[in-house]
Design an enzyme around this catalytic site. Structure first.
Site, short mmCIF file in Angstrom:
data_model
loop_
_atom_site.label_atom_id
_atom_site.label_comp_id
_atom_site.label_asym_id
_atom_site.label_seq_id
_atom_site.Cartn_x
_atom_site.Cartn_y
_atom_site.Cartn_z
N HIS A 6 0.86 -1.19 0.00
CA HIS A 6 0.00 0.00 0.00
C HIS A 6 0.89 1.24 0.00
O HIS A 6 1.36 1.68 1.05
CB HIS A 6 -0.91 -0.01 1.22
CG HIS A 6 -1.87 1.15 1.25
ND1 HIS A 6 -2.95 1.24 0.42
CD2 HIS A 6 -1.87 2.27 1.99
CE1 HIS A 6 -3.61 2.36 0.66
NE2 HIS A 6 -2.96 3.01 1.62
N ASP A 8 1.26 4.94 -0.21
CA ASP A 8 0.56 6.22 -0.18
C ASP A 8 1.24 7.19 -1.13
O ASP A 8 2.46 7.41 -1.06
CB ASP A 8 0.55 6.79 1.23
CG ASP A 8 -0.46 6.09 2.13
OD1 ASP A 8 -1.53 5.72 1.63
OD2 ASP A 8 -0.18 5.92 3.33
N ASP A 118 -8.14 2.00 1.97
CA ASP A 118 -7.78 2.90 3.06
C ASP A 118 -8.51 4.24 3.03
O ASP A 118 -8.02 5.21 3.60
CB ASP A 118 -6.26 3.14 3.03
CG ASP A 118 -5.75 3.83 4.29
OD1 ASP A 118 -6.33 3.61 5.37
OD2 ASP A 118 -4.78 4.60 4.19
N HIS A 324 -6.22 9.91 -1.00
CA HIS A 324 -6.89 9.86 0.30
C HIS A 324 -6.04 10.30 1.48
O HIS A 324 -6.53 10.24 2.63
CB HIS A 324 -7.46 8.45 0.55
CG HIS A 324 -6.42 7.37 0.60
ND1 HIS A 324 -6.18 6.54 -0.47
CD2 HIS A 324 -5.58 6.97 1.58
CE1 HIS A 324 -5.24 5.67 -0.13
NE2 HIS A 324 -4.85 5.91 1.11
#
Length: 760
Positions: A6, A8, A118, A324
């Site tokens: 994941h 970001d 997320d 996000h």
């Protein structure tokens, strides 16, 4: 199991570091595929692949090889993994449109799974848009983070505002969630927590170091082999996410799965609707600037101008900044410096397109005898009163009505202000309502003349400061439920004075100070206005301090209406259940409204998202001052406007959305010489009331795409009549391909519809 990293796009590091993280992580994943033919890895986000394609063509070529072999799973169908609470509906469309087009062009296939592990809640508009984009499945785990109520399902149908459904799955891994490990104390509780095991025998589990990337390690690949024959634990094998959902869809055909209808509200991270409000304002402006630029360029083309150019490059920048951890305000300061520059660049370029389109419109209009002409373009599907600010600062507020999606040429000398505007140091009044400002700076009275009703139960626009905004965890992310217990009302303004008083507009200025911060508000009323604008300038220098505006209104209802992407959400005004009480701060786009059947009051805004409706009190969150991860979040100046709007009827008959649209995108005006009096409507849309989402150049071939949506839950007939020389060629989906639709009414509740328009 699916290997995952994941990454970001930005968070505790700027995007430039993410570019390095991607390359390191992807090299690691490729090396593991060379070691193990069983290993499978998934990666979402079209933006990442486009960046790697530019930064490291050799690495990108190796990824494409593994995709073709089936070891690397490209997933997600969106440009990034965006926040879905705050972007407008058209932004969500472009996330899917540009994401799916990139994946198909680059890897030869579109995606069927939306991968958003997320994000901080999910808009009820998503299922319909996903289905129109060819996506029938949805994955997240964030619903398990709610702090009050446990989300009741983990394999279920998610039903959107319009009734569209996607098959949704979540897993509950107590060991790092989507950043899981290949070990028994991760596998066992995840399987134990899977509540749908009685109807479906498999759950997903994403493994690999994430947030900052890294992904799967060699040890994890080796451990998967070691655990294959380990007794007493669930079987865990590498596999593809898409294959999991194919199997789940087969189960859903044979067995009854539960349904969750509407938005998925996360009972956590509510402060992300307010933190870093400067970038939220820039994002709102960028969205609106792009939509309006496309609309104006398309109108210019329809009356004889050149074909509009694609603004995909600018949209990509905007979509990137919807990630996000960017738009929600949960990143470090450097991220917001980058976002500010990028979004400002989008706005500046959209202004150039806007200016050129208006010039093209003016040049195409018939010549005539109006020496001092005012050209007015209405970029919406709603009739509006003529209210505008000219380039020289002149304010106009007349009795003229500008028809929907039209061009009007008016004689400026003949324009007269709408009558009835009066003002003094404590009172504003026009033909629609009368406002009294009290000595404490609040709105003491707001009388709606058409009904004779006082719209307020107590003074409105009470400014409250909460100086102990210190959540238990997640400083920039959270607001604790007990924050109102220590509030201070700003009720001793430094000054109140009448600063404008012309036939077209009047304004009362109120100045407050709190510690090192200041709030300057102008109560502004134009001659033809049906709303009271509260133009606000904040210079904020107080940390961990929360500023809100509260307005007790003289209406009562069990639910309030909050605008969302492509529709509205009804939220409880009471706290009967724990689910009701947990929704003490919730997202709204341009308005919230509390209405009785014959009268209501709306609170509009042009930059804010955090709202509340408790009892008869409408609240809007204005600014916070968290110290982590950015110790100077929201420091300094910001400007925005919110408004009070009393109206007859409920919100939809009272034209609340139309008034909010006007606040966010005013009429477009330009001055010109020697034109003829003219009214042109490039596209006439009649029948069931709908709102404009976009008029844009088609992605393939010549022509334009018109997109509208039904915003209030109605159904009925709809007629679209383009200007002579143009025709509706076909109905399309958001991918701009022929739409398959089995419905008699032309428009259904909360439906999003698109058509291609071509020259005849």
């Amino acid at each position: 199991m699916t290997g995952h990293a994941h990454i970001d796009l930005a968070w505790l590091w700027p995007y430039d570091e993410t570019r390095r993280k991607m390359r390191r992580t992807f090299h690691t994943a490729l090396s593991l595929m060379d070691r193990s033919s069983d290993f499978r890895f998934n990666q979402s986000t079209a933006h990442y692949y486009a960046q790697i394609e530019a930064d490291d063509p050799q690495l990108f070529a190796r990824i494409k090889e593994k995709v073709a072999e089936g070891s690397w799973e490209v997933i997600g169908g969106m440009w990034v993994e965006p926040d879905t609470n705050m972007p407008t509906g058209e932004s969500l469309v472009r996330q899917i449109l540009y994401g799916q087009r990139y994946f198909e062009k680059t890897f030869g296939a579109r995606h069927t799974v939306c991968w958003l592990p997320d994000c901080f809640g999910f808009s009820g508009a998503l299922p319909q848009l996903l289905r129109q984009g060819g996506i029938d499945s949805f994955f997240t785990i964030k619903v398990n983070w709610s702090e009050t109520n446990r989300f009741p399902h983990d394999l279920f149908w998610w039903e959107g505002l319009d009734g569209s459904r996607v098959l949704a799955h979540t897993f509950d891994n107590p060991m790092q969630g989507y950043n899981g490990f290949v070990q028994p104390d991760c596998l066992m509780p995840t399987w134990k927590n899977f509540r749908a095991k009685t109807v479906h025998d498999t759950s997903l589990l994403a493994v690999g170091y994430g947030d900052g990337g890294g992904g799967v390690t060699p040890e994890m690949v080796e451990r998967e082999v070691q655990l294959r024959d380990f007794p007493a634990i669930p079987k865990a094998r590498w596999g593809k996410v898409a294959d999991f959902f194919l199997s789940a869809h087969r189960t859903a055909k044979e067995k009854r799965l539960p349904t969750w209808s509407g938005e998925i509200y996360l009972e956590l991270h509510r402060a992300t609707l307010t933190s870093q409000s400067g970038v939220k304002r820039l994002h709102r402006r960028a969205e609106r600037a792009l939509i309006t630029a496309e609309t104006l360029a398309s109108i210019a083309h329809m009356i004889g101008g050149v074909a509009p150019r694609s603004l995909e490059a600018d949209w990509r920048v905007t979509l990137k900044n919807e990630f996000h951890d960017i738009l929600p305000g949960s990143s470090i300061r450097e991220v917001y410096q980058d976002a500010g520059r990028e979004l400002s660049g989008v706005i500046d370029h959209a202004k150039v397109v806007h200016r050129d389109a208006v010039a093209a419109i003016v040049s195409a209009l018939p010549k005539g005898g109006i020496a001092d002409a005012l050209v007015v373009v209405n970029p919406s599907l709603d009739a509006r009163p003529l209210r505008a600010v000219l380039a020289d600062g002149t304010v106009l507020s007349t009795g003229d009505i500008v028809s929907p999606l039209s061009i009007h040429v008016l004689d400026r000398a003949a324009l007269k202000p709408a009558g009835g505007l009066h003002a003094d140091a404590s009172r504003l009044e026009n033909d629609h309502f009368a406002v009294t400002i009290s000595a404490d700076g609040a709105v003491q009275s707001l009388v709606h003349k058409a009904t004779g009703r006082e719209a307020l139960a107590e003074p409105a626009n009470q400014l409250w400061v909460y100086p102990v905004d210190k959540p238990r965890n997640w400083d920039a992310w959270d607001i604790d439920a007990d924050y109102p217990e220590k509030g201070i009302r700003l009720d001793k303004p430094e000054s109140i004075e009448l600063v404008e008083n012309s036939p077209h507009r009047a304004a009362i200025k109120v100045v407050y100070r709190y510690r090192d911060s200041s709030v300057v508000q102008h109560y502004a009323l134009t001659a033809n206005a049906k709303r009271l604008d509260i133009e606000t300038e904040i210079d904020w220098h107080d940390r961990r301090t929360f500023l809100r505006s509260l307005s007790p209104v003289a209406t009562r209802a069990r639910t309030a209406t909050f605008e969302c992407a492509y529709g509205v959400v009804s939220r409880p005004t009471h706290t009967n259940t724990s689910w009701d009480a947990a929704m003490f701060e919730a997202v709204a786009h341009r308005f919230i409204d509390l209405s009785e059947p014959d009268f209501g009051v709306a609170l509009l805004n042009d930059a804010k998202y955090g709202h509340s409706a408790r009892g008869n009190v409408l609240g809007i969150s204005l600014v916070r001052g968290p110290i982590y991860p950015d110790p100077l979040a929201d420091e300094g100046e910001q400007r925005f406007t919110y408004a009070l709007y009393p109206h007859t009827g409920e919100w939809h008959s009272g034209r609340v959305r139309e008034e909010a649209d006007d606040l966010n995108q005013p009429l477009v005006v330009a001055t010109a010489a020697n034109l003829a009096a003219t009214t042109l409507a490039p596209i006439a849309v009649t029948g069931t009331p709908v709102a404009l989402s976009a008029i844009k150049p088609a992605e393939e071939g010549a022509g334009l795409v018109l997109r509208v949506y039904e915003p209030a839950g109605r159904r009925g007939k709809l007629s679209i009549a383009p200007l002579s020389g143009w025709t509706i060629s076909e109905a399309v989906n958001l991918m701009e391909e022929p739409a398959q639709r089995d419905a008699d009414p032309d428009i259904l509740p909360f439906e999003v519809r698109s058509w291609k328009i071509k020259r005849t």
